[in-house]
Every structure is written in C-alpha cells, then in structure tokens.
Design a protein around this motif. Structure first.
Motif, PDB file in Angstrom:
ATOM      1  N   MET A  99       3.561   5.845  -7.758  1.00  0.00           N
ATOM      2  CA  MET A  99       2.343   6.483  -7.659  1.00  0.00           C
ATOM      3  C   MET A  99       1.843   6.681  -6.217  1.00  0.00           C
ATOM      4  O   MET A  99       2.574   6.092  -5.207  1.00  0.00           O
ATOM      5  CB  MET A  99       1.392   5.404  -8.122  1.00  0.00           C
ATOM      6  CG  MET A  99       1.276   5.085  -9.500  1.00  0.00           C
ATOM      7  SD  MET A  99      -0.084   4.385 -10.242  1.00  0.00           S
ATOM      8  CE  MET A  99       0.422   2.579  -9.586  1.00  0.00           C
ATOM      9  N   ASP A 100       1.241   7.937  -5.917  1.00  0.00           N
ATOM     10  CA  ASP A 100       1.061   8.339  -4.565  1.00  0.00           C
ATOM     11  C   ASP A 100      -0.603   8.807  -4.671  1.00  0.00           C
ATOM     12  O   ASP A 100      -0.912   9.652  -5.533  1.00  0.00           O
ATOM     13  CB  ASP A 100       2.027   9.390  -4.215  1.00  0.00           C
ATOM     14  CG  ASP A 100       1.531   9.883  -2.800  1.00  0.00           C
ATOM     15  OD1 ASP A 100       1.383   9.027  -1.844  1.00  0.00           O
ATOM     16  OD2 ASP A 100       1.640  11.094  -2.572  1.00  0.00           O
ATOM     17  N   ALA A 101      -1.336   8.476  -3.765  1.00  0.00           N
ATOM     18  CA  ALA A 101      -2.685   9.082  -3.379  1.00  0.00           C
ATOM     19  C   ALA A 101      -3.272   8.650  -1.897  1.00  0.00           C
ATOM     20  O   ALA A 101      -2.638   7.879  -1.457  1.00  0.00           O
ATOM     21  CB  ALA A 101      -3.627   8.231  -4.654  1.00  0.00           C
ATOM     22  N   ALA A 102      -4.055   9.655  -1.858  1.00  0.00           N
ATOM     23  CA  ALA A 102      -4.671   9.427  -0.448  1.00  0.00           C
ATOM     24  C   ALA A 102      -6.094   9.898  -0.411  1.00  0.00           C
ATOM     25  O   ALA A 102      -6.213  11.104  -1.335  1.00  0.00           O
ATOM     26  CB  ALA A 102      -4.179  10.056   0.494  1.00  0.00           C
ATOM     27  N   TYR A 103      -7.225   9.374   0.255  1.00  0.00           N
ATOM     28  CA  TYR A 103      -8.322   9.866   0.533  1.00  0.00           C
ATOM     29  C   TYR A 103      -8.113  10.866   1.670  1.00  0.00           C
ATOM     30  O   TYR A 103      -7.638  10.404   2.697  1.00  0.00           O
ATOM     31  CB  TYR A 103      -9.324   8.867   0.799  1.00  0.00           C
ATOM     32  CG  TYR A 103      -9.769   7.997  -0.348  1.00  0.00           C
ATOM     33  CD1 TYR A 103     -10.358   8.181  -1.435  1.00  0.00           C
ATOM     34  CD2 TYR A 103      -9.071   6.641  -0.408  1.00  0.00           C
ATOM     35  CE1 TYR A 103     -10.810   7.421  -2.675  1.00  0.00           C
ATOM     36  CE2 TYR A 103      -9.191   5.987  -1.512  1.00  0.00           C
ATOM     37  CZ  TYR A 103      -9.830   6.174  -2.640  1.00  0.00           C
ATOM     38  OH  TYR A 103     -10.165   5.474  -3.728  1.00  0.00           O
ATOM     39  N   VAL A 104      -8.957  12.245   1.451  1.00  0.00           N
ATOM     40  CA  VAL A 104      -8.599  13.254   2.353  1.00  0.00           C
ATOM     41  C   VAL A 104     -10.200  13.572   3.083  1.00  0.00           C
ATOM     42  O   VAL A 104     -11.003  13.801   2.364  1.00  0.00           O
ATOM     43  CB  VAL A 104      -8.219  14.414   1.898  1.00  0.00           C
ATOM     44  CG1 VAL A 104      -7.976  15.292   2.989  1.00  0.00           C
ATOM     45  CG2 VAL A 104      -6.796  14.204   1.358  1.00  0.00           C
TER      46      VAL A 104
END
Length: 124
Positions: free
Chosen positions: A1-6
């Motif tokens: 899983m991969d996620a980031a707040y931009v």
C-alpha cells in the motif's frame, strides 16, 4: 500500500540582518506519507482536513514548518494520492469505526474530510 497527503506550501527565508535574498518566498509541493489505515496517525485526514482543505490554517502552517524547518506563510491541501489497496483499506477501517466520524457511511466520511481530493493511482 502506498499513500501520501499532498500540500502546496509557501515558505520564506529568514536571513540574518543585512542579508538579502531574491526571491524571499518560495512555493513547493510537499508530500507527507499517509499512515496505514488503523495504525497510529491514520486519522491525520480527520484531524487536519475539512471538505478537502486544511481545517486550521495556523495548525497547518505549524505542521509544515516542522516538515520543512523553515517559516511557512501558507499551506493548502491538494489531494490524498493513494493506490487502490490503500483506499480499500482506508474505507474498510472507516466502515468499522463510523462513530469516530459522526457519520453513517464511508462516502460521507470521505466527502466530509477529503472532499473530492482523492487521486487513486494504478499499481504496476
């Protein structure tokens, strides 16, 4: 899983007296890794965002100053960038804890905090 707040962040350089810079302010894109759903810090979106924007400008500037180690003038939320697995795991975790969000459905929680600012990227 991969996620980031931009986020888009406008910061400035504070120099010693008599030292000048041009430009004095800069804008950059900052990607902050999102915690795995259910893990410590996964409620970042609930605690920081509202309807797809930062919910407290001062708090967001303080967070960005910690991330960048420079004085920050403004912060705006752009998106949660995530792969499909992350979004599915987030939705499952939200569904199990709807009471934390004072909501009746996962869609309501996503809209309440993230607005339409989720970009799902295909995994390779």
């Amino acid at each position: 899983m991969d996620a980031a707040y931009v986020f888009r962040v406008r910061f400035r350089l504070d120099t010693q007296r008599g030292v000048r810079t041009a430009p004095r302010t800069f804008e950059t894109v900052v990607e902050v890794p999102a915690a795995e759903p259910g893990e410590d810090g996964w409620l970042f979106f609930r605690d920081t965002l509202w309807r797809g924007d930062v919910n407290d400008e001062r708090h967001a500037r303080e967070l960005a100053e910690d991330w960048l180690s420079v004085p920050v003038d403004s912060v705006s939320f752009s998106e949660l960038r995530a792969d499909e697995a992350y979004v599915e795991a987030m939705d499952a975790e939200i569904a199990e804890q709807l009471d934390l969000f004072n909501a009746d459905a996962v869609y309501e929680v996503r809209h309440k905090y993230l607005g339409s600012s989720i970009r799902v990227e295909e995994t390779e």
